[in-house]
Design a protein around this motif. Structure first.
Motif, PDB file in Angstrom:
ATOM      1  N   LYS A   1      -6.546   7.954  45.697  1.00  0.00           N
ATOM      2  CA  LYS A   1      -7.467   7.807  46.833  1.00  0.00           C
ATOM      3  C   LYS A   1      -8.186   9.121  47.125  1.00  0.00           C
ATOM      4  CE  LYS A   1      -7.621   5.234  51.088  1.00  0.00           C
ATOM      5  NZ  LYS A   1      -8.614   4.363  50.515  1.00  0.00           N
ATOM      6  N   SER A   2      -9.487   9.025  47.165  1.00  0.00           N
ATOM      7  CA  SER A   2     -10.292  10.231  47.393  1.00  0.00           C
ATOM      8  C   SER A   2     -10.734  10.309  48.845  1.00  0.00           C
ATOM      9  CB  SER A   2     -11.506  10.241  46.465  1.00  0.00           C
ATOM     10  OG  SER A   2     -12.298   9.100  46.678  1.00  0.00           O
ATOM     11  N   GLY A   3     -11.177  11.497  49.215  1.00  0.00           N
ATOM     12  CA  GLY A   3     -11.599  11.742  50.582  1.00  0.00           C
ATOM     13  C   GLY A   3     -13.090  11.506  50.761  1.00  0.00           C
ATOM     14  N   TRP A   4     -13.419  10.650  51.701  1.00  0.00           N
ATOM     15  CA  TRP A   4     -14.828  10.412  52.041  1.00  0.00           C
ATOM     16  C   TRP A   4     -15.272  11.319  53.170  1.00  0.00           C
ATOM     17  CZ3 TRP A   4     -18.069   7.589  49.155  1.00  0.00           C
ATOM     18  CH2 TRP A   4     -17.506   6.718  48.218  1.00  0.00           C
ATOM     19  N   ASP A   5     -14.305  12.029  53.765  1.00  0.00           N
ATOM     20  CA  ASP A   5     -14.632  12.891  54.899  1.00  0.00           C
ATOM     21  C   ASP A   5     -15.172  14.246  54.465  1.00  0.00           C
ATOM     22  OD1 ASP A   5     -13.719  10.881  56.539  1.00  0.00           O
ATOM     23  OD2 ASP A   5     -11.710  11.737  56.729  1.00  0.00           O
ATOM     24  N   ASP A   6     -14.882  14.634  53.217  1.00  0.00           N
ATOM     25  CA  ASP A   6     -15.357  15.925  52.721  1.00  0.00           C
ATOM     26  C   ASP A   6     -16.856  15.876  52.470  1.00  0.00           C
ATOM     27  OD1 ASP A   6     -13.096  17.693  52.555  1.00  0.00           O
ATOM     28  OD2 ASP A   6     -12.307  16.342  51.026  1.00  0.00           O
ATOM     29  N   PRO A   7     -17.587  16.830  52.999  1.00  0.00           N
ATOM     30  CA  PRO A   7     -19.041  16.830  52.809  1.00  0.00           C
ATOM     31  C   PRO A   7     -19.417  17.416  51.439  1.00  0.00           C
ATOM     32  CG  PRO A   7     -18.399  18.660  54.207  1.00  0.00           C
ATOM     33  CD  PRO A   7     -17.152  17.907  53.878  1.00  0.00           C
ATOM     34  N   VAL A   8     -19.416  16.552  50.411  1.00  0.00           N
ATOM     35  CA  VAL A   8     -19.819  16.995  49.078  1.00  0.00           C
ATOM     36  C   VAL A   8     -21.182  16.395  48.765  1.00  0.00           C
ATOM     37  CG1 VAL A   8     -17.493  17.354  48.192  1.00  0.00           C
ATOM     38  CG2 VAL A   8     -18.555  15.113  47.950  1.00  0.00           C
ATOM     39  N   ALA A   9     -21.945  17.094  47.990  1.00  0.00           N
ATOM     40  CA  ALA A   9     -23.301  16.650  47.671  1.00  0.00           C
ATOM     41  C   ALA A   9     -23.310  15.500  46.667  1.00  0.00           C
ATOM     42  CB  ALA A   9     -24.120  17.823  47.134  1.00  0.00           C
ATOM     43  N   ARG A  10     -22.322  15.485  45.778  1.00  0.00           N
ATOM     44  CA  ARG A  10     -22.306  14.458  44.733  1.00  0.00           C
ATOM     45  C   ARG A  10     -20.991  13.681  44.766  1.00  0.00           C
ATOM     46  NH1 ARG A  10     -22.961  17.094  39.093  1.00  0.00           N
ATOM     47  NH2 ARG A  10     -20.988  17.946  39.734  1.00  0.00           N
ATOM     48  N   ASP A  11     -21.063  12.391  44.462  1.00  0.00           N
ATOM     49  CA  ASP A  11     -19.870  11.556  44.348  1.00  0.00           C
ATOM     50  C   ASP A  11     -18.896  12.162  43.337  1.00  0.00           C
ATOM     51  OD1 ASP A  11     -18.421   8.830  44.551  1.00  0.00           O
ATOM     52  OD2 ASP A  11     -18.796   9.073  42.398  1.00  0.00           O
ATOM     53  N   PHE A  12     -19.404  12.708  42.267  1.00  0.00           N
ATOM     54  CA  PHE A  12     -18.619  13.315  41.198  1.00  0.00           C
ATOM     55  C   PHE A  12     -17.656  14.371  41.734  1.00  0.00           C
ATOM     56  CE2 PHE A  12     -17.954  16.347  37.765  1.00  0.00           C
ATOM     57  CZ  PHE A  12     -17.781  15.523  36.652  1.00  0.00           C
ATOM     58  N   ASP A  13     -18.014  15.049  42.826  1.00  0.00           N
ATOM     59  CA  ASP A  13     -17.249  16.168  43.367  1.00  0.00           C
ATOM     60  C   ASP A  13     -16.249  15.787  44.458  1.00  0.00           C
ATOM     61  OD1 ASP A  13     -18.624  18.012  41.711  1.00  0.00           O
ATOM     62  OD2 ASP A  13     -20.289  18.054  43.130  1.00  0.00           O
ATOM     63  N   ARG A  14     -16.129  14.486  44.767  1.00  0.00           N
ATOM     64  CA  ARG A  14     -15.216  14.070  45.837  1.00  0.00           C
ATOM     65  C   ARG A  14     -13.766  14.383  45.467  1.00  0.00           C
ATOM     66  NH1 ARG A  14     -14.471   8.798  46.914  1.00  0.00           N
ATOM     67  NH2 ARG A  14     -15.886   8.087  45.303  1.00  0.00           N
ATOM     68  N   PRO A  15     -13.029  15.081  46.359  1.00  0.00           N
ATOM     69  CA  PRO A  15     -11.623  15.404  46.098  1.00  0.00           C
ATOM     70  C   PRO A  15     -10.694  14.289  46.601  1.00  0.00           C
ATOM     71  CG  PRO A  15     -12.313  16.476  48.108  1.00  0.00           C
ATOM     72  CD  PRO A  15     -13.524  15.738  47.572  1.00  0.00           C
ATOM     73  N   LEU A  16      -9.415  14.414  46.271  1.00  0.00           N
ATOM     74  CA  LEU A  16      -8.410  13.481  46.787  1.00  0.00           C
ATOM     75  C   LEU A  16      -8.133  13.768  48.256  1.00  0.00           C
ATOM     76  CD1 LEU A  16      -5.655  13.348  44.015  1.00  0.00           C
ATOM     77  CD2 LEU A  16      -7.685  11.913  44.295  1.00  0.00           C
ATOM     78  N   ASN A  17      -7.698  12.742  48.968  1.00  0.00           N
ATOM     79  CA  ASN A  17      -7.199  12.972  50.322  1.00  0.00           C
ATOM     80  C   ASN A  17      -5.672  13.116  50.253  1.00  0.00           C
ATOM     81  OD1 ASN A  17      -6.069  10.374  50.305  1.00  0.00           O
ATOM     82  ND2 ASN A  17      -7.712   9.481  51.518  1.00  0.00           N
ATOM     83  N   ALA A  18      -5.036  13.373  51.376  1.00  0.00           N
ATOM     84  CA  ALA A  18      -3.589  13.632  51.404  1.00  0.00           C
ATOM     85  C   ALA A  18      -2.794  12.432  50.887  1.00  0.00           C
ATOM     86  CB  ALA A  18      -3.149  14.006  52.817  1.00  0.00           C
ATOM     87  N   LYS A  19      -3.188  11.236  51.277  1.00  0.00           N
ATOM     88  CA  LYS A  19      -2.484  10.031  50.822  1.00  0.00           C
ATOM     89  C   LYS A  19      -2.631   9.868  49.310  1.00  0.00           C
ATOM     90  CE  LYS A  19      -2.271   5.079  51.831  1.00  0.00           C
ATOM     91  NZ  LYS A  19      -2.875   4.008  52.640  1.00  0.00           N
ATOM     92  N   GLY A  20      -3.796  10.182  48.791  1.00  0.00           N
ATOM     93  CA  GLY A  20      -4.013  10.102  47.348  1.00  0.00           C
ATOM     94  C   GLY A  20      -3.136  11.077  46.584  1.00  0.00           C
ATOM     95  N   LYS A  21      -2.991  12.284  47.111  1.00  0.00           N
ATOM     96  CA  LYS A  21      -2.131  13.282  46.460  1.00  0.00           C
ATOM     97  C   LYS A  21      -0.686  12.807  46.443  1.00  0.00           C
ATOM     98  CE  LYS A  21      -5.082  17.214  47.483  1.00  0.00           C
ATOM     99  NZ  LYS A  21      -5.267  18.441  48.253  1.00  0.00           N
ATOM    100  N   ARG A  22      -0.247  12.258  47.559  1.00  0.00           N
ATOM    101  CA  ARG A  22       1.127  11.755  47.661  1.00  0.00           C
ATOM    102  C   ARG A  22       1.362  10.597  46.693  1.00  0.00           C
ATOM    103  NH1 ARG A  22       3.752   8.829  51.606  1.00  0.00           N
ATOM    104  NH2 ARG A  22       1.796   8.288  52.616  1.00  0.00           N
TER     105      ARG A  22
END
Length: 178
Positions: A11-32
């Motif tokens: 699960k990735s984070g939609w809250d992070d302000p990244v310019a490109r979809d490609f750069d979206r990081p994981l959220n905490a639940k995704g890491k777990r």
């Protein structure tokens, strides 16, 4: 017998302000979830002699967490074709796997991974296939087996032998939990 394991990024984070979809990081639940899936992969004794992954940030971060739980480095080849690929493109990638590879891991995105499972596994009375068709959640693994070479795998020729979702391992990783 060849084994193809498909791993959807966590699960990735939609809250992070990244310019490109490609750069979206994981959220905490995704890491777990990814670390938990990695631990489960270790407990099952899964091993891969070839691995290909999308170069997207969320895939790289998923693999970092998988490896932390798995206890091994996967070190996939990064292939830009896997990023948001269709099932047909993913099948082209699989067809190019080295002949000597017996067990391969492909790490990418939906809907391509789900569509690939549904394409390769014949429709019928298979509860695992039905579960994939219902939903292929983030950080889930589908394991397929088939006879022949990588270039031989085609529509309806694989058997789905495992479908592991994070919520199967820990209910707090399900869709209704935060």
């Amino acid at each position: 017998m060849k084994t193809l394991t498909l791993l959807r990024h966590a699960k990735s984070g939609w809250d992070d302000p990244v310019a490109r979809d490609f750069d979206r990081p994981l959220n905490a639940k995704g890491k777990r979830a990814a670390a938990m899936v990695g631990r489960h992969m270790r407990s099952l004794g899964l091993a891969f002699d070839h691995a290909i992954a999308s170069p997207a940030v969320r895939v790289s971060e998923t693999l970092e967490q998988i490896e932390s739980g798995y206890g091994r480095t996967i070190a996939p080849d990064l292939d830009r074709r896997v990023y948001l690929a269709s099932a047909a493109t993913l099948l082209d990638v699989v067809h190019g796997f080295p002949a000597e590879a017996e067990s391969a891991l492909l790490v990418g995105h939906n809907p391509g991974l789900e569509d690939l499972v549904l394409m390769l596994v014949a429709d019928g009375a298979d509860p695992l296939r039905d579960a994939v068709e219902d939903k292929y959640p983030t950080a889930s693994i589908a394991e397929l087996q088939f006879e022949g070479e990588w270039g031989d795998i085609a529509t309806g020729t694989a058997r789905l032998t495992r479908f592991i979702r994070p919520r199967d391992l820990d209910p707090t990783l399900g869709p209704d939990a935060d």
